[in-house]
Design a protein around this motif. Sequence first.
Motif, PDB file in Angstrom:
ATOM      1  N   GLU A   1       8.577  45.784  54.815  1.00  0.00           N
ATOM      2  CA  GLU A   1       8.896  44.498  54.179  1.00  0.00           C
ATOM      3  C   GLU A   1       8.971  44.604  52.650  1.00  0.00           C
ATOM      4  O   GLU A   1       9.912  44.088  52.055  1.00  0.00           O
ATOM      5  CB  GLU A   1       7.906  43.415  54.610  1.00  0.00           C
ATOM      6  CG  GLU A   1       8.121  42.913  56.026  1.00  0.00           C
ATOM      7  CD  GLU A   1       9.405  42.120  56.217  1.00  0.00           C
ATOM      8  OE1 GLU A   1       9.871  41.478  55.261  1.00  0.00           O
ATOM      9  OE2 GLU A   1       9.925  42.143  57.338  1.00  0.00           O
ATOM     10  N   PRO A   2       8.012  45.256  51.993  1.00  0.00           N
ATOM     11  CA  PRO A   2       8.149  45.416  50.544  1.00  0.00           C
ATOM     12  C   PRO A   2       9.410  46.210  50.159  1.00  0.00           C
ATOM     13  O   PRO A   2      10.045  45.910  49.146  1.00  0.00           O
ATOM     14  CB  PRO A   2       6.880  46.163  50.135  1.00  0.00           C
ATOM     15  CG  PRO A   2       5.886  45.810  51.191  1.00  0.00           C
ATOM     16  CD  PRO A   2       6.689  45.702  52.459  1.00  0.00           C
TER      17      PRO A   2
ATOM     18  N   LEU B   1       1.920  46.895  61.395  1.00  0.00           N
ATOM     19  CA  LEU B   1       1.394  47.310  60.092  1.00  0.00           C
ATOM     20  C   LEU B   1       2.421  48.032  59.223  1.00  0.00           C
ATOM     21  O   LEU B   1       2.528  47.730  58.029  1.00  0.00           O
ATOM     22  CB  LEU B   1       0.140  48.162  60.286  1.00  0.00           C
ATOM     23  CG  LEU B   1      -1.033  47.438  60.959  1.00  0.00           C
ATOM     24  CD1 LEU B   1      -2.227  48.380  61.118  1.00  0.00           C
ATOM     25  CD2 LEU B   1      -1.426  46.196  60.195  1.00  0.00           C
TER      26      LEU B   1
ATOM     27  N   SER C   1       5.605  47.751  59.427  1.00  0.00           N
ATOM     28  CA  SER C   1       6.594  46.733  59.037  1.00  0.00           C
ATOM     29  C   SER C   1       6.063  45.855  57.910  1.00  0.00           C
ATOM     30  O   SER C   1       6.730  45.674  56.892  1.00  0.00           O
ATOM     31  CB  SER C   1       6.956  45.857  60.243  1.00  0.00           C
ATOM     32  OG  SER C   1       7.644  46.608  61.196  1.00  0.00           O
ATOM     33  N   ARG C   2       4.881  45.306  58.111  1.00  0.00           N
ATOM     34  CA  ARG C   2       4.340  44.341  57.165  1.00  0.00           C
ATOM     35  C   ARG C   2       4.037  44.950  55.794  1.00  0.00           C
ATOM     36  O   ARG C   2       4.357  44.367  54.769  1.00  0.00           O
ATOM     37  CB  ARG C   2       3.071  43.713  57.755  1.00  0.00           C
ATOM     38  CG  ARG C   2       2.327  42.786  56.829  1.00  0.00           C
ATOM     39  CD  ARG C   2       3.118  41.500  56.593  1.00  0.00           C
ATOM     40  NE  ARG C   2       2.397  40.608  55.718  1.00  0.00           N
ATOM     41  CZ  ARG C   2       2.681  40.450  54.427  1.00  0.00           C
ATOM     42  NH1 ARG C   2       3.663  41.115  53.876  1.00  0.00           N
ATOM     43  NH2 ARG C   2       1.985  39.618  53.686  1.00  0.00           N
ATOM     44  N   PHE C   3       3.411  46.115  55.792  1.00  0.00           N
ATOM     45  CA  PHE C   3       2.910  46.650  54.529  1.00  0.00           C
ATOM     46  C   PHE C   3       3.794  47.705  53.868  1.00  0.00           C
ATOM     47  O   PHE C   3       3.601  48.006  52.692  1.00  0.00           O
ATOM     48  CB  PHE C   3       1.489  47.186  54.714  1.00  0.00           C
ATOM     49  CG  PHE C   3       0.513  46.100  55.069  1.00  0.00           C
ATOM     50  CD1 PHE C   3       0.159  45.145  54.138  1.00  0.00           C
ATOM     51  CD2 PHE C   3      -0.016  46.012  56.346  1.00  0.00           C
ATOM     52  CE1 PHE C   3      -0.718  44.117  54.455  1.00  0.00           C
ATOM     53  CE2 PHE C   3      -0.897  44.992  56.681  1.00  0.00           C
ATOM     54  CZ  PHE C   3      -1.251  44.040  55.734  1.00  0.00           C
ATOM     55  N   LEU C   4       4.751  48.253  54.599  1.00  0.00           N
ATOM     56  CA  LEU C   4       5.624  49.258  54.006  1.00  0.00           C
ATOM     57  C   LEU C   4       7.101  48.854  54.050  1.00  0.00           C
ATOM     58  O   LEU C   4       7.787  48.925  53.039  1.00  0.00           O
ATOM     59  CB  LEU C   4       5.429  50.612  54.715  1.00  0.00           C
ATOM     60  CG  LEU C   4       4.022  51.194  54.644  1.00  0.00           C
ATOM     61  CD1 LEU C   4       3.908  52.442  55.510  1.00  0.00           C
ATOM     62  CD2 LEU C   4       3.626  51.481  53.212  1.00  0.00           C
TER      63      LEU C   4
END
Length: 159
Positions: A107-108, A100, A102-105
């Motif tokens: 990566e952006p 989570l 990684s994906r939501f903070l």
Amino acid sequence: MLAEIGLGLAVVVAGLWSGLLLTLTTILHPIYAGQDGRGFATELRLFLPVARRSPTNHVLVSGLVLAPALALVGLRDEPASTEFVLTATGLALTVLGPLLVSRFLAEPNYEVILGWDPAAVPADWRDTRRRYFTLNWLRAALTWIAFGLFLAAAHAHLT
């Protein structure tokens, strides 16, 4: 048998991922911290695309979820046991960190960094670099705790 396999794999995968994050936070971070905006942007343009596509990354993160889930299936008849609780907590931390965060903070934030022109980084580039470091430390801490929990669960299960 499923519990032993799942716990063994969880320890191995979390240990490998922990080592990767230890390298990132204690070796690469100091290198990146000593660079100016151009150097940081240039280095991350080299590092991030490789890291994001790496089969190692995908296999280990998948293993961080699948291995403890397998262990929990094997421990399903003992939901109040120490090893079940430790494994479930470790799984929750790996879902929170490597998935989570990684994906939501992270990566952006990578997209922001990769969008920079290294010759003309934005004035707030240090804030973005600080966020990059902070998110890596957060994922590392969550993974290291999960690794310890998986080790403790495996020990509890074997004794």
